[in-house]
Design a protein around this motif. Structure first.
Motif, PDB file in Angstrom:
ATOM      1  N   CYS A 114      28.192  50.418  46.242  1.00  0.00           N
ATOM      2  CA  CYS A 114      27.097  49.489  45.944  1.00  0.00           C
ATOM      3  C   CYS A 114      27.421  48.643  44.727  1.00  0.00           C
ATOM      4  CB  CYS A 114      25.801  50.254  45.729  1.00  0.00           C
ATOM      5  SG  CYS A 114      25.173  51.062  47.225  1.00  0.00           S
ATOM      6  N   SER A 115      28.112  49.218  43.745  1.00  0.00           N
ATOM      7  CA  SER A 115      28.510  48.440  42.571  1.00  0.00           C
ATOM      8  C   SER A 115      29.531  47.374  42.942  1.00  0.00           C
ATOM      9  CB  SER A 115      29.081  49.370  41.502  1.00  0.00           C
ATOM     10  OG  SER A 115      28.120  50.301  41.068  1.00  0.00           O
ATOM     11  N   MET A 116      30.476  47.734  43.796  1.00  0.00           N
ATOM     12  CA  MET A 116      31.488  46.751  44.215  1.00  0.00           C
ATOM     13  C   MET A 116      30.855  45.579  44.948  1.00  0.00           C
ATOM     14  SD  MET A 116      34.630  49.122  45.575  1.00  0.00           S
ATOM     15  CE  MET A 116      35.619  50.094  44.444  1.00  0.00           C
ATOM     16  N   LEU A 117      30.018  45.883  45.925  1.00  0.00           N
ATOM     17  CA  LEU A 117      29.397  44.804  46.682  1.00  0.00           C
ATOM     18  C   LEU A 117      28.410  44.034  45.819  1.00  0.00           C
ATOM     19  CD1 LEU A 117      29.145  43.330  49.294  1.00  0.00           C
ATOM     20  CD2 LEU A 117      27.538  45.052  50.131  1.00  0.00           C
ATOM     21  N   GLY A 118      27.680  44.725  44.944  1.00  0.00           N
ATOM     22  CA  GLY A 118      26.775  44.024  44.049  1.00  0.00           C
ATOM     23  C   GLY A 118      27.505  43.078  43.112  1.00  0.00           C
ATOM     24  N   TYR A 119      28.663  43.494  42.617  1.00  0.00           N
ATOM     25  CA  TYR A 119      29.467  42.621  41.751  1.00  0.00           C
ATOM     26  C   TYR A 119      29.963  41.409  42.524  1.00  0.00           C
ATOM     27  CZ  TYR A 119      33.484  41.008  39.038  1.00  0.00           C
ATOM     28  OH  TYR A 119      34.384  40.237  38.335  1.00  0.00           O
ATOM     29  N   ALA A 120      30.427  41.615  43.763  1.00  0.00           N
ATOM     30  CA  ALA A 120      30.911  40.492  44.557  1.00  0.00           C
ATOM     31  C   ALA A 120      29.797  39.492  44.848  1.00  0.00           C
ATOM     32  CB  ALA A 120      31.515  41.015  45.862  1.00  0.00           C
ATOM     33  N   TRP A 208      35.888  47.291  36.284  1.00  0.00           N
ATOM     34  CA  TRP A 208      35.840  48.667  35.799  1.00  0.00           C
ATOM     35  C   TRP A 208      35.659  48.768  34.296  1.00  0.00           C
ATOM     36  CZ3 TRP A 208      34.754  52.313  39.010  1.00  0.00           C
ATOM     37  CH2 TRP A 208      35.173  52.254  40.332  1.00  0.00           C
ATOM     38  N   ARG A 209      36.279  47.863  33.532  1.00  0.00           N
ATOM     39  CA  ARG A 209      36.308  48.013  32.073  1.00  0.00           C
ATOM     40  C   ARG A 209      35.278  47.168  31.345  1.00  0.00           C
ATOM     41  NH1 ARG A 209      41.062  50.389  30.395  1.00  0.00           N
ATOM     42  NH2 ARG A 209      39.918  50.569  28.413  1.00  0.00           N
ATOM     43  N   ILE A 210      34.724  46.151  31.996  1.00  0.00           N
ATOM     44  CA  ILE A 210      33.747  45.270  31.343  1.00  0.00           C
ATOM     45  C   ILE A 210      32.375  45.386  31.998  1.00  0.00           C
ATOM     46  CG2 ILE A 210      33.169  42.883  30.768  1.00  0.00           C
ATOM     47  CD1 ILE A 210      36.128  42.259  30.607  1.00  0.00           C
ATOM     48  N   VAL A 211      32.335  45.224  33.318  1.00  0.00           N
ATOM     49  CA  VAL A 211      31.049  45.173  34.010  1.00  0.00           C
ATOM     50  C   VAL A 211      30.409  46.555  34.100  1.00  0.00           C
ATOM     51  CG1 VAL A 211      29.905  44.625  36.182  1.00  0.00           C
ATOM     52  CG2 VAL A 211      31.671  43.110  35.287  1.00  0.00           C
ATOM     53  N   MET A 212      31.161  47.537  34.546  1.00  0.00           N
ATOM     54  CA  MET A 212      30.577  48.866  34.757  1.00  0.00           C
ATOM     55  C   MET A 212      29.981  49.477  33.484  1.00  0.00           C
ATOM     56  SD  MET A 212      30.613  49.535  37.948  1.00  0.00           S
ATOM     57  CE  MET A 212      30.579  51.298  38.252  1.00  0.00           C
ATOM     58  N   PRO A 213      30.633  49.386  32.320  1.00  0.00           N
ATOM     59  CA  PRO A 213      29.972  49.912  31.115  1.00  0.00           C
ATOM     60  C   PRO A 213      28.681  49.190  30.750  1.00  0.00           C
ATOM     61  CG  PRO A 213      32.336  49.704  30.745  1.00  0.00           C
ATOM     62  CD  PRO A 213      32.041  49.008  32.036  1.00  0.00           C
ATOM     63  N   LEU A 214      28.531  47.935  31.171  1.00  0.00           N
ATOM     64  CA  LEU A 214      27.336  47.165  30.830  1.00  0.00           C
ATOM     65  C   LEU A 214      26.163  47.470  31.766  1.00  0.00           C
ATOM     66  CD1 LEU A 214      28.897  43.664  30.040  1.00  0.00           C
ATOM     67  CD2 LEU A 214      28.068  45.366  28.408  1.00  0.00           C
TER      68      LEU A 214
END
Length: 302
Positions: A114-120, A208-214
């Motif tokens: 869900c995070s991958m598709l949400g980011y896209a 992985w390193r910028i979006v996910m921690p936010l």
């Protein structure tokens, strides 16, 4: 001609009129209405939590207290016999582990996919992006029960009935999770991601390193909802499992409750089993409560 004050003279402060309240706040304003709100919320909380409290207390009651008329809230004698009976009549460790495996795998897969598709959908530009998001919104409007028969036929064709894969794959990603992550990721400034791209960062590194921690609050919110739904899921595990060794805890407890040869006079055992089902959900919610509250409050902000 106005007189000037003498050098070094201390300026006088005009006296405050008795009726002047402009410079001071009325700290007690809204007091009665605030008390009324607290009283109403407390009553609502008591009404909502009463079934859970009754179940939790009844798990420690003796059969005499459970059959008392009128009912008694607090047991006259606290006992653990109901939990011992649950361990004797059910293979509780096996069913509990099945529920843990399924709920954890479903939760982790939802967080990733869900995070991958949400980011896209939120930050990438590609053909058909709006159409895909429209499909996600359309999937939110489809009742889940309508998908049970197609899912069962599909899992049967793939020979995944009576397996962990058959319990996990149909719920590995959900439309609600995609929508939640997409809405939350839209609040991330595009300038931050563009700066990372200008520094040579790839999309995987940015994700992985910028979006996910936010987006930790959104991840915590999705974790709670997904874990809760998977842990309490009853219909699909009941349909997709014929082998008792693959039963999850809700299915095993319901099967035990409907068997008159085993559950006769075992109301206390059923209360103990229901109490144990609720405990992991409470533990997850308490652990992620702070992030959950923040995610709910800011999910719609951009």
């Amino acid at each position: 001609m106005s007189a000037t004050s003498a050098p070094g003279a201390v300026p006088t402060v005009p006296e405050k009129k008795s009726g002047d309240t402009r410079s001071t706040g009325t700290r007690g304003s809204g007091g009665p209405s605030r008390v009324l709100v607290y009283v109403l919320l407390s009553v609502a909380l008591l009404v909502m939590s009463a079934p859970f409290l009754w179940m939790a207390v009844s798990a420690f009651k003796t059969p005499r207290d459970l059959a008392a008329s009128p009912p008694v809230w607090l047991p006259s004698e606290w006992t653990l016999e109901n939990f011992r009976g649950l361990l004797d009549k059910l293979d509780l460790p096996l069913y509990f582990m099945n529920s843990v495996i399924v709920a954890v795998l479903v939760t982790v897969s939802n967080l990733v996919f869900c995070s991958m598709l949400g980011y896209a959908l939120a930050k990438l530009r590609f053909a058909g992006r709006n159409k895909i998001f429209a499909l996600v919104l359309g999937a939110l409007m489809v009742p889940g029960n309508l998908m049970l028969l197609p899912l069962f036929v599909l899992m049967s064709k793939l020979r995944l009935i009576d397996s962990y894969a058959g319990l996990v794959l149909p719920f590995a990603a959900g439309a609600f999770g995609v929508f939640l992550m997409r809405q939350f990721m839209q609040s991330i400034p595009d300038e931050l991601l563009e700066a990372a791209r200008m520094d040579g960062a790839g999309e995987w590194y940015i994700f992985w390193r910028i979006v996910m921690p936010l987006v930790k609050p959104a991840l915590a919110t999705l974790s709670i909802f997904t874990f809760l739904g998977s842990w309490n899921n009853f219909v699909w595990p009941l349909i997709a499992t014929n082998d008792p060794d693959k039963y999850t805890l809700p299915v095993a407890l319901a099967t035990f409750a409907t068997d008159p040869n085993k559950a006769g006079g075992s109301n206390g055992v059923l209360m103990a089993g229901s109490f144990l089902i609720v405990l992991p959900v409470l533990a997850v919610f308490i652990a992620l409560q702070r992030h959950f509250t923040q995610g709910i409050a800011t999910a719609g902000m951009k």
